[in-house]
Design a protein around this motif. Structure first.
Motif, PDB file in Angstrom:
ATOM      1  N   LEU A 241      39.007  34.716  37.454  1.00 31.51           N
ATOM      2  CA  LEU A 241      37.445  34.882  38.098  1.00 31.51           C
ATOM      3  C   LEU A 241      37.176  36.324  37.937  1.00 31.51           C
ATOM      4  CD1 LEU A 241      38.140  32.719  41.390  1.00 31.51           C
ATOM      5  CD2 LEU A 241      37.267  31.933  39.378  1.00 31.51           C
ATOM      6  N   GLY A 243      34.165  36.970  39.481  1.00 36.53           N
ATOM      7  CA  GLY A 243      33.275  37.279  40.643  1.00 36.53           C
ATOM      8  C   GLY A 243      31.885  37.065  40.283  1.00 36.53           C
ATOM      9  N   HIS A 270      41.585  36.823  40.965  1.00 36.49           N
ATOM     10  CA  HIS A 270      40.616  37.952  40.530  1.00 36.49           C
ATOM     11  C   HIS A 270      41.369  39.294  40.471  1.00 36.49           C
ATOM     12  CE1 HIS A 270      37.058  40.215  40.443  1.00 36.49           C
ATOM     13  NE2 HIS A 270      37.346  40.756  41.508  1.00 36.49           N
ATOM     14  N   ALA A 280      32.163  42.984  40.735  1.00 37.53           N
ATOM     15  CA  ALA A 280      32.267  41.455  41.307  1.00 37.53           C
ATOM     16  C   ALA A 280      31.029  41.241  42.661  1.00 37.53           C
ATOM     17  CB  ALA A 280      33.334  40.966  41.717  1.00 37.53           C
ATOM     18  N   LEU A 285      32.736  35.312  45.340  1.00 31.51           N
ATOM     19  CA  LEU A 285      34.201  35.353  45.299  1.00 31.51           C
ATOM     20  C   LEU A 285      34.576  34.596  46.647  1.00 31.51           C
ATOM     21  CD1 LEU A 285      35.505  38.871  44.034  1.00 31.51           C
ATOM     22  CD2 LEU A 285      35.854  36.581  43.209  1.00 31.51           C
ATOM     23  N   GLN A 288      33.867  31.011  45.755  1.00 30.24           N
ATOM     24  CA  GLN A 288      34.986  30.294  45.045  1.00 30.24           C
ATOM     25  C   GLN A 288      36.323  30.355  45.612  1.00 30.24           C
ATOM     26  OE1 GLN A 288      34.160  32.868  41.909  1.00 30.24           O
ATOM     27  NE2 GLN A 288      32.209  32.315  41.271  1.00 30.24           N
ATOM     28  N   ARG A 289      36.490  31.249  46.559  1.00 28.61           N
ATOM     29  CA  ARG A 289      37.791  31.157  47.481  1.00 28.61           C
ATOM     30  C   ARG A 289      37.898  30.066  48.253  1.00 28.61           C
ATOM     31  NH1 ARG A 289      41.490  35.785  50.511  1.00 28.61           N
ATOM     32  NH2 ARG A 289      43.044  34.434  51.272  1.00 28.61           N
ATOM     33  N   TYR A 299      44.184  31.096  46.354  1.00 23.78           N
ATOM     34  CA  TYR A 299      43.582  32.222  45.790  1.00 23.78           C
ATOM     35  C   TYR A 299      44.276  33.249  45.810  1.00 23.78           C
ATOM     36  CZ  TYR A 299      39.710  35.659  45.312  1.00 23.78           C
ATOM     37  OH  TYR A 299      38.935  36.626  45.025  1.00 23.78           O
ATOM     38  N   GLN A 301      44.521  37.744  44.695  1.00 24.34           N
ATOM     39  CA  GLN A 301      43.645  38.980  44.148  1.00 24.34           C
ATOM     40  C   GLN A 301      44.754  40.022  44.074  1.00 24.34           C
ATOM     41  OE1 GLN A 301      39.742  39.741  45.991  1.00 24.34           O
ATOM     42  NE2 GLN A 301      40.372  41.965  46.042  1.00 24.34           N
TER      43      GLN A 301
END
Length: 343
Positions: A241, A243, A270, A280, A285, A288-289, A299, A301
């Motif tokens: 991703l 963002g 991400h 982003a 984000l 999307q999470r 998810y 990061q």
């Protein structure tokens, strides 16, 4: 003084009573005895089953400890007697059992760990409904509160966990034939706890739990042997991703790919630059999470100035089998992933 090496722990895990865990444990004990190992029975619960009693014959049995509680006498595993006898292998049934007050330990799993710590191998049994992590799930499925539980970590630390599997229909036949409970308890058991739906769900729980244990063993083996190449033992789909708004589409595409393989993992990642200048959109984000978690995924990061390198490091670390990228991320990264998959 030289410390005793730890004994080994082997656990037979079942989805429900009656699948054959105690039978498997005793059979293993008899095989070990035939190989010349010093094997004793620490505690076996026959529950009136003739087959179990017959399989126990010929095996040395360590006498149980008598514990008096509130004027009544009970028998428990005698840990001190097992340690004094010092066999090579001891068979101990029903790992989740709660000991009578006045025993050395509150739980039988604590007895077992004490014996293993003394350098004696233990073979034991437990049903999936007694694992702490699934206790609430089992209650929702069966309507029965399981008050005797074992911390998952105790079973995960075992050197070997073997699933004793049986289809719901076969288990119900065993029950109906009187091979599990006394005749007067059979009808109630079949109509309640041992319904096909319950047994199917419990069986799936057991299979998933053992699959997780196998994954841990595989990850540990790969780490210990420095294996960086992807082993496609289980489908793991990673979606990258940026963002940007295109992430929603990528997540859904990755979820469809994962859905084609039962038990596949979906992971979104991400990469944030070390200087914080990622470009982003936090709102994208965040949405999307939520989306990836709603679709059953996780998810992640990570931080890295080399975004393609950080993505590949993450994918390799989780043993990813597929990497889903937006058009802007293709090119160099796709070439690197293709090379990585061929290693």
């Amino acid at each position: 003084m030289i410390d005793e090496p730890q004994g080994r722990l082997r656990v037979y895990l079942g989805a429900a009573p009656g699948v054959g865990k105690t039978y498997a444990m005793l059979s293993e004990g008899r095989r070990a005895l035939a190989r010349g190992r010093d094997v004793v029975v620490g505690l076996v619960e026959t529950h009136g089953r003739a087959q179990i009693a017959a399989l126990s014959e010929g095996l040395e049995v360590v006498p149980r400890r008598v514990v008096v509680h509130r004027g009544a006498s009970f028998t428990e595993l005698d840990v001190a007697a097992v340690l004094a006898r010092r066999p090579r292998v001891v068979l101990v049934d029903e790992l989740a059992h709660t000991n009578v007050p006045g025993s050395g330990n509150a739980k039988r799993w604590q007895d077992v760990l004490e014996i293993v710590a003394a350098g004696i191998d233990v073979v034991t049994t437990v049903n999936v409904q007694h694992l702490e992590s699934v206790n609430d799930v089992v209650e929702r499925i069966t309507g029965v509160v399981q008050r005797e539980t074992v911390p998952d970590e105790v079973v995960r630390r075992a050197d070997q966990v073997e699933l004793v599997d049986m289809s719901p229909e076969a288990l119900r036949r065993r029950l109906a034939h009187g091979n599990v409970y006394a005749p007067e308890k059979v009808d109630a058991a079949l109509a309640n706890y041992f319904r096909v739906g319950n047994l199917t769900a419990l069986r799936e729980l057991a299979l998933l739990w053992v699959a997780g244990k196998v994954d841990e063993q595989l990850d540990r083996y790969r780490a210990e042997h420095g294996i960086a190449a992807t082993w496609e033992a289980r489908e793991r789909v990673v979606v990258a991703l940026t963002g940007g708004p295109e992430g929603d589409t990528l997540i859904r595409r990755a979820a469809r790919i994962a859905a084609r393989s039962k038990g596949a993992d979906l992971m979104a990642v991400h990469v944030t630059r070390g200087d914080g200048l990622s470009g982003a959109d936090p709102a994208h984000l965040s949405r999307q999470r939520t989306l990836v978690e709603d679709l059953g995924g996780s998810y992640h990061q990570v931080v890295g100035d080399d975004i393609p390198g950080a993505l590949l490091d993450f994918a390799r670390g989780v043993n990813a089998t597929q990497l889903v990228l937006g058009a802007s991320r293709r090119g160099r990264l796709a070439q690197l992933w293709a090379r990585l998959s061929l290693i």
